[in-house]
Design an enzyme around this catalytic site. Structure first.
Site, mmCIF file in Angstrom:
data_model
loop_
_atom_site.group_PDB
_atom_site.id
_atom_site.type_symbol
_atom_site.label_atom_id
_atom_site.label_comp_id
_atom_site.label_asym_id
_atom_site.label_seq_id
_atom_site.Cartn_x
_atom_site.Cartn_y
_atom_site.Cartn_z
ATOM 1 N N LYS A 1 -36.927 78.107 62.555
ATOM 2 C CA LYS A 1 -36.934 79.557 62.794
ATOM 3 C C LYS A 1 -35.746 80.245 62.115
ATOM 4 C CE LYS A 1 -36.812 79.633 67.289
ATOM 5 N NZ LYS A 1 -36.636 78.185 67.536
ATOM 6 N N ARG B 1 -38.087 84.212 76.245
ATOM 7 C CA ARG B 1 -38.365 82.802 76.516
ATOM 8 C C ARG B 1 -39.421 82.622 77.606
ATOM 9 N NH1 ARG B 1 -34.554 79.188 74.314
ATOM 10 N NH2 ARG B 1 -32.681 80.197 73.506
ATOM 11 N N ARG C 1 -30.047 64.789 62.198
ATOM 12 C CA ARG C 1 -28.999 65.724 61.766
ATOM 13 C C ARG C 1 -27.609 65.117 61.950
ATOM 14 N NH1 ARG C 1 -30.783 71.668 64.010
ATOM 15 N NH2 ARG C 1 -30.115 70.807 66.000
ATOM 16 N N ARG D 1 -24.403 65.297 66.885
ATOM 17 C CA ARG D 1 -24.063 66.106 68.059
ATOM 18 C C ARG D 1 -24.759 65.543 69.290
ATOM 19 N NH1 ARG D 1 -25.516 72.025 65.939
ATOM 20 N NH2 ARG D 1 -27.236 71.477 67.308
ATOM 21 N N ARG E 1 -35.461 68.722 75.620
ATOM 22 C CA ARG E 1 -35.462 70.111 75.144
ATOM 23 C C ARG E 1 -36.875 70.537 74.749
ATOM 24 N NH1 ARG E 1 -31.347 69.813 70.446
ATOM 25 N NH2 ARG E 1 -31.832 71.991 70.048
#
Length: 215
Positions: free
Chosen positions: A13, A88, A127, A160, A171
């Site tokens: 996004k 949301r 990542r 992370r 998530r």
């Protein structure tokens, strides 16, 4: 052109929003950015938000909506905006519609990037971030020249905590539970457009522009 961007973590996004901002000259509005700005300026809304955050609680809708209303009334939103990460929930979407209606505006599109969960897990868990300069890499899609080291500054790369597989899957579960009703909400309003987010960045941009320009 008033747009809401929907999509799970890792769908791209942010990347697409930046491209559309440059192409159409309209601002991207992120609730995270607004919260940081209000807290930094010490506004009344910022102080209230800080009280909840200090207790580890979610900032209530009425505070977020106050920030959104204030931001949408600024001059740079006159030609349009891209809302990223908000709403949301259906309750937030209904409140947003009410705010826009009071301002004589309405949403033109709810753009939903659709990506299979397994691809999102691969994107997010791969990542890596430089501890020194913050440069981002990906073990598969954008690997550093030397494994574990930043090309730019030679700093150590790390994963992370919120990019480990267990956290990523959690998530995604939360996203699906809270956003599925939102997709249904915008679909019933006739403004939902779903885009295949598993394609390349250029292909996704092309799909978006075709939708926005009515081709």
């Amino acid at each position: 052109m008033n747009i809401v961007f929907l999509g799970p973590p890792g769908a791209g996004k942010g990347t697409q929003a930046k491209i559309l901002i440059e192409k159409y000259g309209i601002p991207q509005i992120s609730t995270g950015d607004m919260l940081r700005e209000h807290r930094a300026k010490g506004t009344e809304l910022g102080k209230k938000a800080q009280e909840y955050m200090d207790k580890g609680q979610l900032v209530p809708d009425e505070i977020i909506l106050g920030m959104v209303k204030e931001r949408l009334s600024q001059a740079d939103c006159a030609k349009g905006f891209i809302l990223d990460g908000f709403p949301r929930t259906v309750a937030q979407a209904e409140a947003l519609d009410k705010i826009l209606s009071e301002m004589g505006k309405k949403l033109d599109f709810a753009l939903a990037l659709v990506v299979p969960d397994e691809l999102l897990v691969e994107r997010l868990t791969g990542r890596r971030t430089c501890k020194s300069c913050g440069m981002m890499y990906h073990v598969k899609y954008k690997p550093p020249k030397v494994e574990g080291k930043c090309d730019a500054c030679g700093g150590e790369l790390y994963q992370r905590p919120d990019d480990n597989e267990e956290t990523v899957r959690n998530r995604l579960k939360v996203y699906h539970e809270s956003t599925a009703p939102l997709i249904d909400y915008y679909n019933k309003k006739g403004i939902l457009k779903e885009i295949d987010g598993s394609k390349s960045i250029d292909e996704i941009t092309k799909q978006l522009i075709q939708i926005l320009e009515g081709k």
